[in-house]
Design a protein around this motif. Structure first.
Motif, PDB file in Angstrom:
ATOM      1  N   PRO A 187     -10.455  12.178  -9.322  1.00  0.00           N
ATOM      2  CA  PRO A 187      -9.707  10.953  -9.652  1.00  0.00           C
ATOM      3  C   PRO A 187      -8.740  10.529  -8.547  1.00  0.00           C
ATOM      4  CG  PRO A 187      -9.768  12.424 -11.532  1.00  0.00           C
ATOM      5  CD  PRO A 187     -10.312  13.195 -10.383  1.00  0.00           C
ATOM      6  N   GLY A 188      -8.050  11.491  -7.936  1.00  0.00           N
ATOM      7  CA  GLY A 188      -7.117  11.152  -6.870  1.00  0.00           C
ATOM      8  C   GLY A 188      -7.822  10.565  -5.664  1.00  0.00           C
ATOM      9  N   ALA A 189      -8.942  11.186  -5.258  1.00  0.00           N
ATOM     10  CA  ALA A 189      -9.678  10.699  -4.089  1.00  0.00           C
ATOM     11  C   ALA A 189     -10.258   9.315  -4.337  1.00  0.00           C
ATOM     12  CB  ALA A 189     -10.787  11.687  -3.729  1.00  0.00           C
ATOM     13  N   VAL A 190     -10.838   9.122  -5.536  1.00  0.00           N
ATOM     14  CA  VAL A 190     -11.405   7.807  -5.868  1.00  0.00           C
ATOM     15  C   VAL A 190     -10.307   6.759  -5.985  1.00  0.00           C
ATOM     16  CG1 VAL A 190     -12.663   6.508  -7.636  1.00  0.00           C
ATOM     17  CG2 VAL A 190     -13.427   8.798  -6.989  1.00  0.00           C
ATOM     18  N   GLY A 191      -9.194   7.130  -6.624  1.00  0.00           N
ATOM     19  CA  GLY A 191      -8.084   6.201  -6.771  1.00  0.00           C
ATOM     20  C   GLY A 191      -7.515   5.770  -5.428  1.00  0.00           C
ATOM     21  N   LEU A 192      -7.410   6.713  -4.493  1.00  0.00           N
ATOM     22  CA  LEU A 192      -6.886   6.391  -3.160  1.00  0.00           C
ATOM     23  C   LEU A 192      -7.829   5.434  -2.435  1.00  0.00           C
ATOM     24  CD1 LEU A 192      -4.616   7.022  -1.129  1.00  0.00           C
ATOM     25  CD2 LEU A 192      -6.023   8.888  -0.262  1.00  0.00           C
ATOM     26  N   THR A 193      -9.136   5.686  -2.528  1.00  0.00           N
ATOM     27  CA  THR A 193     -10.107   4.812  -1.883  1.00  0.00           C
ATOM     28  C   THR A 193     -10.048   3.400  -2.456  1.00  0.00           C
ATOM     29  OG1 THR A 193     -11.580   6.702  -1.522  1.00  0.00           O
ATOM     30  CG2 THR A 193     -12.569   4.510  -1.376  1.00  0.00           C
ATOM     31  N   ALA A 235       0.821  -1.217   0.000  1.00  0.00           N
ATOM     32  CA  ALA A 235       0.000   0.000   0.000  1.00  0.00           C
ATOM     33  C   ALA A 235       0.850   1.261   0.000  1.00  0.00           C
ATOM     34  CB  ALA A 235      -0.932   0.013   1.214  1.00  0.00           C
ATOM     35  N   ALA A 236       2.044   1.221   0.626  1.00  0.00           N
ATOM     36  CA  ALA A 236       2.855   2.432   0.774  1.00  0.00           C
ATOM     37  C   ALA A 236       3.227   3.049  -0.574  1.00  0.00           C
ATOM     38  CB  ALA A 236       4.091   2.139   1.616  1.00  0.00           C
ATOM     39  N   PRO A 237       3.900   2.309  -1.494  1.00  0.00           N
ATOM     40  CA  PRO A 237       4.241   2.943  -2.782  1.00  0.00           C
ATOM     41  C   PRO A 237       3.017   3.273  -3.625  1.00  0.00           C
ATOM     42  CG  PRO A 237       4.794   0.598  -2.811  1.00  0.00           C
ATOM     43  CD  PRO A 237       4.450   0.941  -1.399  1.00  0.00           C
ATOM     44  N   VAL A 238       1.943   2.466  -3.506  1.00  0.00           N
ATOM     45  CA  VAL A 238       0.741   2.745  -4.282  1.00  0.00           C
ATOM     46  C   VAL A 238       0.114   4.069  -3.841  1.00  0.00           C
ATOM     47  CG1 VAL A 238      -1.604   1.969  -4.813  1.00  0.00           C
ATOM     48  CG2 VAL A 238       0.273   0.323  -4.759  1.00  0.00           C
ATOM     49  N   VAL A 239      -0.025   4.242  -2.510  1.00  0.00           N
ATOM     50  CA  VAL A 239      -0.607   5.478  -1.976  1.00  0.00           C
ATOM     51  C   VAL A 239       0.273   6.676  -2.337  1.00  0.00           C
ATOM     52  CG1 VAL A 239      -1.139   6.739   0.154  1.00  0.00           C
ATOM     53  CG2 VAL A 239      -1.887   4.379  -0.125  1.00  0.00           C
ATOM     54  N   ALA A 240       1.609   6.517  -2.202  1.00  0.00           N
ATOM     55  CA  ALA A 240       2.523   7.611  -2.535  1.00  0.00           C
ATOM     56  C   ALA A 240       2.416   7.989  -4.009  1.00  0.00           C
ATOM     57  CB  ALA A 240       3.958   7.210  -2.198  1.00  0.00           C
ATOM     58  N   ALA A 241       2.307   6.970  -4.890  1.00  0.00           N
ATOM     59  CA  ALA A 241       2.204   7.245  -6.325  1.00  0.00           C
ATOM     60  C   ALA A 241       0.901   7.981  -6.643  1.00  0.00           C
ATOM     61  CB  ALA A 241       2.283   5.937  -7.108  1.00  0.00           C
ATOM     62  N   ILE A 242      -0.188   7.572  -6.011  1.00  0.00           N
ATOM     63  CA  ILE A 242      -1.479   8.234  -6.253  1.00  0.00           C
ATOM     64  C   ILE A 242      -1.430   9.682  -5.778  1.00  0.00           C
ATOM     65  CG2 ILE A 242      -3.910   8.264  -5.566  1.00  0.00           C
ATOM     66  CD1 ILE A 242      -3.830   5.210  -5.557  1.00  0.00           C
ATOM     67  N   GLN A 243      -0.824   9.924  -4.618  1.00  0.00           N
ATOM     68  CA  GLN A 243      -0.722  11.283  -4.100  1.00  0.00           C
ATOM     69  C   GLN A 243       0.107  12.170  -5.018  1.00  0.00           C
ATOM     70  OE1 GLN A 243      -3.298  11.468  -1.899  1.00  0.00           O
ATOM     71  NE2 GLN A 243      -1.990  12.808  -0.677  1.00  0.00           N
ATOM     72  N   LEU A 244       1.230  11.639  -5.524  1.00  0.00           N
ATOM     73  CA  LEU A 244       2.063  12.421  -6.439  1.00  0.00           C
ATOM     74  C   LEU A 244       1.313  12.711  -7.740  1.00  0.00           C
ATOM     75  CD1 LEU A 244       5.549  10.698  -5.986  1.00  0.00           C
ATOM     76  CD2 LEU A 244       4.910  13.018  -5.288  1.00  0.00           C
ATOM     77  N   TRP A 245       0.630  11.716  -8.255  1.00  0.00           N
ATOM     78  CA  TRP A 245      -0.130  11.896  -9.493  1.00  0.00           C
ATOM     79  C   TRP A 245      -1.253  12.920  -9.306  1.00  0.00           C
ATOM     80  CZ3 TRP A 245      -5.316   9.938 -10.205  1.00  0.00           C
ATOM     81  CH2 TRP A 245      -5.828  10.172 -11.485  1.00  0.00           C
ATOM     82  N   ALA A 246      -1.966  12.811  -8.177  1.00  0.00           N
ATOM     83  CA  ALA A 246      -3.056  13.756  -7.906  1.00  0.00           C
ATOM     84  C   ALA A 246      -2.509  15.177  -7.734  1.00  0.00           C
ATOM     85  CB  ALA A 246      -3.817  13.332  -6.649  1.00  0.00           C
ATOM     86  N   GLY A 247      -1.373  15.294  -7.043  1.00  0.00           N
ATOM     87  CA  GLY A 247      -0.785  16.617  -6.833  1.00  0.00           C
ATOM     88  C   GLY A 247      -0.384  17.266  -8.147  1.00  0.00           C
ATOM     89  N   ARG A 248       0.222  16.481  -9.043  1.00  0.00           N
ATOM     90  CA  ARG A 248       0.649  17.034 -10.327  1.00  0.00           C
ATOM     91  C   ARG A 248      -0.554  17.390 -11.205  1.00  0.00           C
ATOM     92  NH1 ARG A 248       5.499  12.641 -11.413  1.00  0.00           N
ATOM     93  NH2 ARG A 248       7.015  13.584  -9.992  1.00  0.00           N
TER      94      ARG A 248
END
Length: 568
Positions: free
Chosen positions: A239-245, A163-176
């Protein structure tokens, strides 16, 4: 984020911020470790002797109590640090704005600075008080729990660690993906703020044009752009919020499937699987909150970047070894000054002996007011030098220079307070008798006697409750109280009625007595009291001499004089 925060605030705030971060991180680790005590509790409860769970439950309660104390101390430290940072930020921003060149300010920046000084500073400094703890707990507590799961069963621990790298990747993608829409929304907010200020300031013009009911199109368009930008910002966050969930739910489902497989294979007991699933469920809430926290942190980071940009704007440099002038004569030595691509002052040389009066006249846009501003070092010259007492103003400490100069503007700004408070700005530590004497000399005592509150009468924001002539009298009284040896007058009577003009002239005469004076005047009668006159045209001296000499020459000044004296 923290590095930018400390750069904006300064090194003196680094220690309390680092202490707060360390305390919050320790608290987050303590929370995660406390859940490790649940591992022996569930097997004991499902075992043959449930009473064996009591010691572990007591230990778990003690660990929660320790966590609660640490959480209280961490939150308290965050609020205290946030309050300290907010106080320091307002002081640093205000001090920096006061030292920026006046040329930096324009109509657009009025709106930007107003938003920055209110919402921006609160949002940026609120990171420590309101966002830092949730962010640290959302990151550190789940990682600590994953470490606990690894200690119990390495297979399920590794599955949870995915979950750690997946969550980090989603956060970076959502931020960008949200960076562009966030920037656009901030830009639209600043534009709208400027339009609101413009709308308020334009009320006299709008009402004079009969547009009191009609909506202000420019403001309406700007607000609609804010609405559209806000909608785009919200849509880009989905997309970021849904992807994280989905990612968190997928990892939890994977753990459930893996745990069932391992339990059916006899590798791990059902109680252990249930314990691990309870711990994994505890990770879900903080991880899901990262979407909301991340959005708030991006907003705070944007405001920090704007604060950083303002604070990085170059101020007028201070001399390393300032020189204190001993006299108060003035000199312009081949001075040139440009504003953008336009030359406002070009190769001007003149001098004003101490105690004498110089009048500067000329057409609008000739650079007359700029000459006064260069003396007070509102700007630095591009070539040549402006000297006070033989010392370049760039070599004089700003406070020393300002203490030697009294400036009376055409447009007087008064602070929202009493008449006495506004007069005392000239010299806050003055005795009451000195304040009253300055008021009498400026003919302000007549105004004070008419007002219901007397000296305690409120002048309103900008002095709106007083007339133009009354505001000028306050300004002159303020300058008289300051008792500076150099007086700069910028068309102080150009918009006054005859009664107020007579009263203000009387005050001005008392103010100029025995001082070095440079006055800009449109009303030519004022010029007759000057020792010398300079006629400025297109930033250059066209004529120079006494009033009588210039009249005899019959040049540009004489034409101005006769035109101003013509009836009607």
């Amino acid at each position: 984020m923290i590095r930018m925060l400390l750069r904006v605030l300064g090194r003196e705030y680094a220690q309390p911020v680092r202490r707060t971060v360390a305390l919050m991180t320790t608290t987050a680790v303590a929370e995660g470790l406390s859940y490790a005590l649940l591992i022996p509790v569930l097997p004991a409860l499902f075992g043959s002797t449930p009473a064996d769970a009591w010691p572990w439950l007591i230990a778990f309660g003690a660990a929660v109590a320790v966590y609660a104390v640490l959480r209280y101390l961490g939150d308290l430290s965050g609020f205290r640090a946030g309050t300290t940072l907010l106080h320091g930020m307002y002081y640093r921003l205000g001090d920096h704005l006061a030292r920026l060149p006046l040329g930096w300010y324009n109509a657009r920046r009025v709106g930007e600075v107003s938003v920055l000084a209110s919402q921006g500073v609160l949002q940026a400094m609120g990171v420590i008080a309101h966002l830092l703890a949730p962010f640290i707990f959302a990151c550190v507590t789940p990682l600590t729990i994953v470490a606990v799961i690894l200690a119990v069963n390495w297979q399920m621990g590794l599955a949870a660690l995915v979950a750690a790298p997946v969550v980090a990747a989603i956060q970076l993608w959502a931020g960008r993906s949200m960076a562009a829409t966030d920037a656009e929304r901030a830009e639209r907010d600043h534009d709208a703020t400027g339009r609101v200020i413009e709308y308020l300031q334009a009320q006299p013009v709008l009402r004079a044009g009969g547009r009191t009911v009609e909506r202000f199109r420019l403001l309406d368009d700007s607000l609609r752009e804010v609405q559209r930008a806000s909608r785009r910002s919200l849509l880009s966050a989905l997309p970021g919020a849904v992807g994280l969930t989905l990612a968190v739910q997928a990892v939890f489902t994977g753990l459930l499937v893996l745990g069932a497989y391992l339990a059916l294979g006899g590798t791990i007991g059902a109680a252990e699987v249930l314990t691990i699933l309870v711990l994994a469920a505890r990770c879900a809430d903080p991880l899901l909150s990262l979407a909301d926290i991340g959005g708030k942190l991006r907003g705070a980071r944007s405001e920090l970047a704007r604060l950083d940009a303002v604070l990085r704007t170059g101020t007028l440099p201070e001399a390393r070894e300032p020189v204190r002038p001993e006299s108060h004569d003035l000199e312009f030595d081949s001075v040139a000054f440009r504003h953008g691509d336009r030359t406002v002052i070009g190769d001007v040389s003149l001098s004003v002996p101490e105690g004498q009066r110089l009048a500067v006249v000329g057409p609008s846009g000739a650079g007359k007011s700029t000459l006064l501003q260069l003396i007070a070092r509102f700007y630095d010259v591009d070539a040549g030098a402006v000297r006070v007492g033989g010392v370049d103003v760039r070599s004089i400490d700003t406070e020393v220079l300002m203490s030697r100069i009294a400036f009376v503007f055409q447009d007087v700004y008064l602070f929202d307070g009493t008449i006495e408070e506004n007069v005392r700005l000239g010299r806050p530590d003055a005795e009451d008798a000195e304040v009253r004497a300055a008021a009498t000399a400026a003919r302000l005592d007549d105004v004070v006697e008419r007002l219901p509150g007397g000296w305690a009468a409120n002048v309103g924001e900008g002095g709106a409750l007083l007339s133009g002539g009354e505001r000028q009298r306050v300004s002159i009284a303020r300058a008289l109280l300051k008792d500076a040896p150099i007086v700069l007058l910028d068309e102080v009577t150009s918009a006054l009625d005859p009664v107020n003009e007579a009263a203000v002239h009387e005050g001005i005469e008392r103010l100029m007595a025995g001082r070095t004076v440079v006055m800009v005047a449109h009303r030519m009668r004022t010029v007759q009291r000057a020792d010398r006159v300079v006629f400025l045209d297109d930033g250059r001296i066209a004529e120079e001499g006494s009033h009588d000499e210039l009249l005899r020459r019959g040049g540009r000044y004489a034409g101005f004089w006769h035109l101003s004296m013509a009836p009607g």
